[in-house]
Design a protein around this motif. Structure first.
Motif, PDB file in Angstrom:
ATOM      1  N   TYR A  59      -4.937  15.411 128.567  1.00 16.86           N
ATOM      2  CA  TYR A  59      -4.451  16.287 128.026  1.00 16.86           C
ATOM      3  C   TYR A  59      -3.160  16.255 127.008  1.00 16.86           C
ATOM      4  CZ  TYR A  59      -2.330  21.147 127.381  1.00 16.86           C
ATOM      5  OH  TYR A  59      -1.850  22.528 126.867  1.00 16.86           O
ATOM      6  N   GLU A  60      -2.281  15.348 127.329  1.00 18.41           N
ATOM      7  CA  GLU A  60      -0.805  15.116 126.571  1.00 18.41           C
ATOM      8  C   GLU A  60      -1.360  14.346 125.303  1.00 18.41           C
ATOM      9  OE1 GLU A  60       1.963  16.319 127.145  1.00 18.41           O
ATOM     10  OE2 GLU A  60       1.095  17.489 128.624  1.00 18.41           O
ATOM     11  N   TYR A  61      -2.249  13.404 125.314  1.00 17.13           N
ATOM     12  CA  TYR A  61      -2.613  12.764 124.205  1.00 17.13           C
ATOM     13  C   TYR A  61      -3.275  13.641 123.058  1.00 17.13           C
ATOM     14  CZ  TYR A  61      -2.273   8.110 125.977  1.00 17.13           C
ATOM     15  OH  TYR A  61      -1.765   6.973 126.562  1.00 17.13           O
ATOM     16  N   ALA A  62      -4.071  14.834 123.798  1.00 21.26           N
ATOM     17  CA  ALA A  62      -4.616  15.783 122.834  1.00 21.26           C
ATOM     18  C   ALA A  62      -3.609  16.608 122.085  1.00 21.26           C
ATOM     19  CB  ALA A  62      -5.693  16.483 123.639  1.00 21.26           C
ATOM     20  N   ALA A  63      -2.602  16.912 123.174  1.00 18.00           N
ATOM     21  CA  ALA A  63      -1.698  17.987 122.694  1.00 18.00           C
ATOM     22  C   ALA A  63      -0.846  17.183 121.762  1.00 18.00           C
ATOM     23  CB  ALA A  63      -0.835  18.465 123.880  1.00 18.00           C
ATOM     24  N   ALA A  64      -0.495  15.858 121.865  1.00 20.13           N
ATOM     25  CA  ALA A  64       0.378  15.216 120.805  1.00 20.13           C
ATOM     26  C   ALA A  64      -0.293  14.827 119.500  1.00 20.13           C
ATOM     27  CB  ALA A  64       0.551  13.679 121.178  1.00 20.13           C
ATOM     28  N   ASP A 173      -1.106  26.349 129.049  1.00 20.13           N
ATOM     29  CA  ASP A 173      -2.188  25.750 129.835  1.00 20.13           C
ATOM     30  C   ASP A 173      -1.753  25.172 131.334  1.00 20.13           C
ATOM     31  OD1 ASP A 173      -3.957  26.397 127.724  1.00 20.13           O
ATOM     32  OD2 ASP A 173      -3.484  24.526 126.625  1.00 20.13           O
ATOM     33  N   ALA A 174      -0.308  25.637 131.566  1.00 18.65           N
ATOM     34  CA  ALA A 174       0.151  25.181 132.911  1.00 18.65           C
ATOM     35  C   ALA A 174      -0.123  26.221 133.822  1.00 18.65           C
ATOM     36  CB  ALA A 174       1.582  24.928 132.703  1.00 18.65           C
ATOM     37  N   PHE A 175       0.514  25.954 135.300  1.00 15.39           N
ATOM     38  CA  PHE A 175       0.393  27.077 136.342  1.00 15.39           C
ATOM     39  C   PHE A 175      -0.958  27.315 136.573  1.00 15.39           C
ATOM     40  CE2 PHE A 175       4.598  27.281 134.049  1.00 15.39           C
ATOM     41  CZ  PHE A 175       5.200  26.540 135.132  1.00 15.39           C
ATOM     42  N   GLY A 176      -1.953  26.688 136.599  1.00 14.99           N
ATOM     43  CA  GLY A 176      -3.410  27.136 136.866  1.00 14.99           C
ATOM     44  C   GLY A 176      -4.013  27.569 135.551  1.00 14.99           C
ATOM     45  N   GLY A 177      -3.529  27.570 134.265  1.00  8.28           N
ATOM     46  CA  GLY A 177      -4.090  28.087 133.340  1.00  8.28           C
ATOM     47  C   GLY A 177      -4.832  27.053 132.440  1.00  8.28           C
ATOM     48  N   GLY A 178      -4.801  25.702 132.763  1.00  7.18           N
ATOM     49  CA  GLY A 178      -5.934  24.754 132.358  1.00  7.18           C
ATOM     50  C   GLY A 178      -4.971  23.423 132.880  1.00  7.18           C
ATOM     51  N   ALA A 181       0.003  19.659 133.061  1.00  3.36           N
ATOM     52  CA  ALA A 181       0.711  19.431 134.189  1.00  3.36           C
ATOM     53  C   ALA A 181       2.118  18.807 134.077  1.00  3.36           C
ATOM     54  CB  ALA A 181      -0.065  18.434 135.153  1.00  3.36           C
ATOM     55  N   THR A 182       2.545  18.813 132.606  1.00  4.49           N
ATOM     56  CA  THR A 182       3.904  18.430 132.136  1.00  4.49           C
ATOM     57  C   THR A 182       4.507  19.558 131.434  1.00  4.49           C
ATOM     58  OG1 THR A 182       2.933  16.215 131.780  1.00  4.49           O
ATOM     59  CG2 THR A 182       5.199  16.736 130.605  1.00  4.49           C
ATOM     60  N   LEU A 183       5.554  20.089 132.183  1.00  5.31           N
ATOM     61  CA  LEU A 183       6.214  21.386 131.662  1.00  5.31           C
ATOM     62  C   LEU A 183       7.121  20.874 130.454  1.00  5.31           C
ATOM     63  CD1 LEU A 183       7.724  22.719 135.090  1.00  5.31           C
ATOM     64  CD2 LEU A 183       5.723  23.257 133.769  1.00  5.31           C
ATOM     65  N   ALA A 188       0.424  21.825 122.875  1.00  7.42           N
ATOM     66  CA  ALA A 188      -0.963  21.855 122.516  1.00  7.42           C
ATOM     67  C   ALA A 188      -1.278  23.174 121.756  1.00  7.42           C
ATOM     68  CB  ALA A 188      -1.933  21.795 123.903  1.00  7.42           C
ATOM     69  N   HIS A 189      -0.212  24.089 121.444  1.00  7.50           N
ATOM     70  CA  HIS A 189      -0.521  25.376 120.848  1.00  7.50           C
ATOM     71  C   HIS A 189       0.292  25.350 119.512  1.00  7.50           C
ATOM     72  CE1 HIS A 189      -3.122  26.968 123.740  1.00  7.50           C
ATOM     73  NE2 HIS A 189      -2.549  26.297 124.527  1.00  7.50           N
ATOM     74  N   ALA A 190       0.689  24.084 119.249  1.00  5.26           N
ATOM     75  CA  ALA A 190       1.597  24.044 117.889  1.00  5.26           C
ATOM     76  C   ALA A 190       0.988  24.785 116.634  1.00  5.26           C
ATOM     77  CB  ALA A 190       2.045  22.742 117.639  1.00  5.26           C
ATOM     78  N   GLU A 191       1.835  25.662 116.117  1.00  2.00           N
ATOM     79  CA  GLU A 191       1.750  26.329 114.814  1.00  2.00           C
ATOM     80  C   GLU A 191       1.886  25.761 113.749  1.00  2.00           C
ATOM     81  OE1 GLU A 191       0.035  28.722 112.799  1.00  2.00           O
ATOM     82  OE2 GLU A 191       0.266  29.944 114.384  1.00  2.00           O
ATOM     83  N   GLY A 192       0.835  25.420 112.955  1.00  2.00           N
ATOM     84  CA  GLY A 192       1.107  24.560 111.750  1.00  2.00           C
ATOM     85  C   GLY A 192       1.028  25.511 110.582  1.00  2.00           C
ATOM     86  N   ASP A 193       1.169  26.673 110.474  1.00  2.00           N
ATOM     87  CA  ASP A 193       1.128  27.599 109.191  1.00  2.00           C
ATOM     88  C   ASP A 193       2.610  28.022 109.256  1.00  2.00           C
ATOM     89  OD1 ASP A 193       0.817  29.903 107.732  1.00  2.00           O
ATOM     90  OD2 ASP A 193      -0.727  30.470 108.114  1.00  2.00           O
ATOM     91  N   LEU A 194       3.161  27.736 108.176  1.00  2.00           N
ATOM     92  CA  LEU A 194       4.788  28.036 107.866  1.00  2.00           C
ATOM     93  C   LEU A 194       5.014  29.493 107.700  1.00  2.00           C
ATOM     94  CD1 LEU A 194       7.772  26.772 107.503  1.00  2.00           C
ATOM     95  CD2 LEU A 194       7.235  26.636 105.131  1.00  2.00           C
TER      96      LEU A 194
END
Length: 450
Positions: A59-64, A173-178, A181-183, A188-194
């Motif tokens: 998950y962290e690789y995808a989020a990165a 996606d933490a606390f049971g939402g996905g 597991a790294t706070l 993973a939900h980074a906004e790329g639209d300035l």
């Protein structure tokens, strides 16, 4: 006006290349590592723990990758926006010059007396109405330039907000939402639209009351740990850094109205840190090390009127142990310091600045053994010279006192130049003489300092 904005797109390209590499690593991790726990051959408690941990890593690789792609998009949007706004600012400057004005490198507008013929100059000196018309024209063109600069400044703030937000883990996606597991991991939900990221300020609040405009932000981080070593290379210092942070809380806010600007910051930290820097570069010799463990809190307030006058006050408290020693010697100054302390202490500081010349003083009360000595003269990254020192001693109870003087050659020059412009509205050619004086003063101040 002289910044190479193409560096933004160059950086964006590198972020995009990083995102592609992260995608490869994510895929390889899934096929070569994670699949080990997805088959029927491994069962039991250890298999369950491995499934959770391996899924979290992927998950962290995808989020990165998502975060890197969003960063690249923000940088490209920033390049497009800055380029267009700078083009408009340059056009406004050119229009002002075409209308008979001069515009300094600092954006100050003045009537260009040098373009007058001798007869026009004599007529100007004896025509109060004409002088009034010119003063009004200077004021209008100054406002045009200031408005363009303010739009660019607001755009820059929006980019800063977006880039600060893109690296903060949303934990949606933490606390049971996905699978997060790294706070304090990647976003993973980074906004790329300035346009969205710069305008969306979840931790900022802006209000406008009776002409005052206010803005604030807050952040909370921790716990976390870090260890990093970099060697001296390519003319840069080497460094070693280790940290174990329990928490780091900060908040800041500003309020502005006309020439008035009020600002404040509060910061709280708990944990342990140790850093060391060393090297011999084109800037000179650097060797320093410091370590601290404990709790620290700080509150600071500032008041400014226009660009050349301001005051500040600061209060700070610390409980724990700290030590440091350092030597810096080079073309930008010399600084020598040493400190060791264990216990609790509180400090207050205050000072002010007028026309680029500043003064500050610090007083501390110590409960615990310690000693401190510091002296130096140096130029910081903003071109401001700092001259001062600090001395403290405490067998069991004691304290320290510190003094600091600052000189900002650019502000000194601009303040004298602005005074020359103001006087020049009434005395014509005096603008040239005072302008020359401003330049000479800058050279003189520069000659006093390294």
């Amino acid at each position: 006006m002289t910044t190479n904005l193409d560096l933004l797109t160059a950086a964006a390209a590198k972020w995009e290349a990083m995102a592609r590499e992260l995608k490869k690593i994510e895929t390889r991790y899934g096929s070569a590592v994670q699949k080990v726990v997805l088959g029927p051959d491994w069962n039991g408690l250890s298999a369950g723990v491995a499934r959770t941990n391996f899924a979290a890593t992927r998950y962290e690789y995808a989020a990165a990758r998502i975060q890197a792609e969003a960063t690249a998009s923000l940088l490209r949007d920033a390049h497009e926006q800055f380029t267009g706004l700078r083009r408009k600012l340059r056009s406004t400057r050119d229009d002002a010059v075409a209308a008979g004005m001069s515009v300094s490198e600092q954006g100050r507008v003045a009537f260009d007396h040098d373009r007058l013929t001798d007869s026009e100059r004599r007529a100007y000196h004896h025509d109060p109405d004409g002088q009034r018309v010119i003063r009004e024209a200077v004021t209008r063109w100054q406002q045009h330039v200031d408005d363009r600069v303010e739009v660019l400044t607001e755009a820059d703030r929006a980019v800063r907000t977006a880039l600060a937000a893109v690296v903060v883990d949303s934990n949606k996606d933490a606390f049971g939402g996905g699978g997060d597991a790294t706070l304090n991991g990647f976003n993973a939900h980074a906004e790329g639209d300035l346009a969205k990221a710069g305008a969306r300020k979840p931790d900022r609040a802006g209000t406008r009351t009776d002409g005052w405009t206010s803005e604030g932000s807050a952040s909370a981080k921790g716990p976390g740990a870090e260890f990093k070593v970099t060697g001296p290379k390519y003319g840069k210092e080497g460094s070693v850094k280790a940290a174990a942070d329990l928490f780091h809380l900060s908040a800041e806010g500003t309020a502005a109205h006309g020439n008035w600007k009020l600002s404040g910051v509060a910061d709280g930290y708990g944990g342990a840190r140790a850093t060391a820097n060393y090297g011999f570069t084109d800037a000179g010799l650097v060797g320093r090390a410091e370590a601290s463990a404990g709790l620290r809190g700080l509150a600071e307030g500032r008041g400014e009127y226009g660009p050349y006058a301001g005051v500040y006050g600061r209060a700070e408290a610390f409980a724990g142990a700290e030590a440091n020693a350092g030597l810096k010697a080079g073309k930008d100054g010399v600084v020598v310091n040493a400190k060791a302390f264990a216990g609790a202490k509180g400090s207050v500081a205050g000072g002010g600045e007028v026309a680029g010349i500043g003064f500050g003083a610090t007083a501390e009360g110590w409960a615990g053994p310690g000693a401190e000595a510091k002296w130096g003269v140096e130029k910081n990254d903003d071109g401001v010279y700092k001259i001062g020192g600090k001395l403290g001693l405490s067998p069991a109870l004691g304290g320290s006192l510190g003094l600091e003087f600052t000189v900002d050659p650019d502000k000194v020059t601009r303040s004298v130049g602005d005074a020359a412009d103001a006087v020049g509205n009434g005395i014509g050619d005096g603008v040239d003489a005072l302008g020359d004086t401003a330049g000479a003063l800058k050279d003189t101040v520069g000659g006093w300092l390294p």
